[in-house]
Design a protein around this motif. Sequence first.
Motif, short mmCIF file in Angstrom:
data_model
loop_
_atom_site.label_atom_id
_atom_site.label_comp_id
_atom_site.label_asym_id
_atom_site.label_seq_id
_atom_site.Cartn_x
_atom_site.Cartn_y
_atom_site.Cartn_z
N THR A 4 -0.73 -5.43 -0.86
CA THR A 4 -0.28 -5.91 0.45
C THR A 4 0.51 -4.84 1.18
O THR A 4 0.30 -4.60 2.37
CB THR A 4 0.59 -7.18 0.29
OG1 THR A 4 -0.18 -8.20 -0.35
CG2 THR A 4 1.07 -7.67 1.65
N THR A 5 1.42 -4.17 0.47
CA THR A 5 2.21 -3.11 1.08
C THR A 5 1.32 -1.97 1.54
O THR A 5 1.49 -1.43 2.63
CB THR A 5 3.27 -2.60 0.10
OG1 THR A 5 4.13 -3.68 -0.28
CG2 THR A 5 4.10 -1.51 0.73
N ASN A 7 -1.83 -2.10 2.40
CA ASN A 7 -2.59 -2.52 3.58
C ASN A 7 -1.73 -2.50 4.83
O ASN A 7 -2.18 -2.12 5.91
CB ASN A 7 -3.17 -3.91 3.36
CG ASN A 7 -4.30 -3.92 2.35
OD1 ASN A 7 -4.88 -2.88 2.06
ND2 ASN A 7 -4.60 -5.09 1.80
N THR A 8 -0.46 -2.91 4.68
CA THR A 8 0.45 -2.91 5.82
C THR A 8 0.64 -1.51 6.35
O THR A 8 0.60 -1.26 7.55
CB THR A 8 1.81 -3.51 5.41
OG1 THR A 8 1.63 -4.88 5.03
CG2 THR A 8 2.79 -3.45 6.57
N LYS A 9 0.83 -0.54 5.45
CA LYS A 9 1.05 0.83 5.87
C LYS A 9 -0.21 1.43 6.51
O LYS A 9 -0.12 2.21 7.46
CB LYS A 9 1.51 1.67 4.68
CG LYS A 9 2.91 1.29 4.22
CD LYS A 9 3.37 2.11 3.05
CE LYS A 9 4.81 1.73 2.68
NZ LYS A 9 5.33 2.49 1.54
N ASN A 11 -2.23 -0.14 8.31
CA ASN A 11 -2.36 -0.75 9.64
C ASN A 11 -1.29 -0.29 10.61
O ASN A 11 -1.33 -0.66 11.80
CB ASN A 11 -2.34 -2.27 9.53
CG ASN A 11 -3.59 -2.81 8.86
OD1 ASN A 11 -4.66 -2.24 8.99
ND2 ASN A 11 -3.45 -3.92 8.14
N ILE A 12 -0.31 0.47 10.16
CA ILE A 12 0.73 0.97 11.07
C ILE A 12 0.18 2.15 11.84
O ILE A 12 -0.11 3.21 11.29
CB ILE A 12 2.00 1.37 10.28
CG1 ILE A 12 2.70 0.12 9.77
CG2 ILE A 12 2.94 2.18 11.16
CD1 ILE A 12 3.93 0.40 8.94
N GLN A 196 9.98 0.19 3.29
CA GLN A 196 8.69 -0.43 3.01
C GLN A 196 7.66 -0.05 4.06
O GLN A 196 6.49 0.18 3.75
CB GLN A 196 8.84 -1.95 2.96
CG GLN A 196 7.57 -2.69 2.57
CD GLN A 196 7.76 -4.18 2.56
OE1 GLN A 196 8.18 -4.77 3.56
NE2 GLN A 196 7.46 -4.81 1.44
N ARG A 197 8.08 0.07 5.31
CA ARG A 197 7.14 0.35 6.39
C ARG A 197 6.88 1.84 6.60
O ARG A 197 5.76 2.23 6.94
CB ARG A 197 7.67 -0.26 7.70
CG ARG A 197 7.71 -1.77 7.68
CD ARG A 197 8.22 -2.35 8.98
NE ARG A 197 8.32 -3.79 8.89
CZ ARG A 197 8.78 -4.59 9.86
NH1 ARG A 197 9.17 -4.03 11.00
NH2 ARG A 197 8.85 -5.89 9.69
#
Length: 204
Positions: A4-5, A7-9, A11-12, A196-197
């Motif tokens: 999940t982490t 995938n989030t990165k 998408n940034i 995290q981001r």
Amino acid sequence: MSKTTANTKTNIRYLKPAQVEAMRDAAYTGHHGDRDDAIVTLLYDTGLRRGELASVNRDMVDLDEAELRIPGEIQKHPPTGGTPDPVTFALDRSGELRTVRTLRAYFNDADLDEALFPSRKSDRMTGKGINDVVKRLADRAEVRPYHAAGRGEPDDVTAHTLRHSVAWRMLRAEEGNTIYDVRNRLRHSTVATTEQRYDHFQKV
């Protein structure tokens, strides 16, 4: 790192400084050059969210002190509840964004009453209206945002892309900033959120 982490990165999406400059130049090919330049510049300097910028009033800006002061009630409220503390932004800390000069030009050109960015149809622009300005300028400038897995398209650029771009600029294009400085600028509730981001923005 969890899936999940990761995938989030991925998408940034973010822009590099030269791409933001291209958007600012593109503002002057339209009918509201000073205003649109001021919108992009403030978003890219402060990391404000589009809804927050829409709520900013003219008297919250102090160009003599190069400051933007915003109360807690117009900031995004944390999921745990409560109202954030007021915050004072030092405008253009790096001295390279020309924020104060850009705002002075806008103030000289605009007839402002209360809202920093009024609309022709109402007292102030909405967050969507501000986002529309960003998307229009990204399209004009043909800027393709970066992300961990490659590149996006101009249509992928939003006001929040500029917020992510603040983190990239502070960690990669400016000297002396830490993840804690990014946390303070973007007003995350914890530094863990910032790490995290954006820790993948730092070189290893």
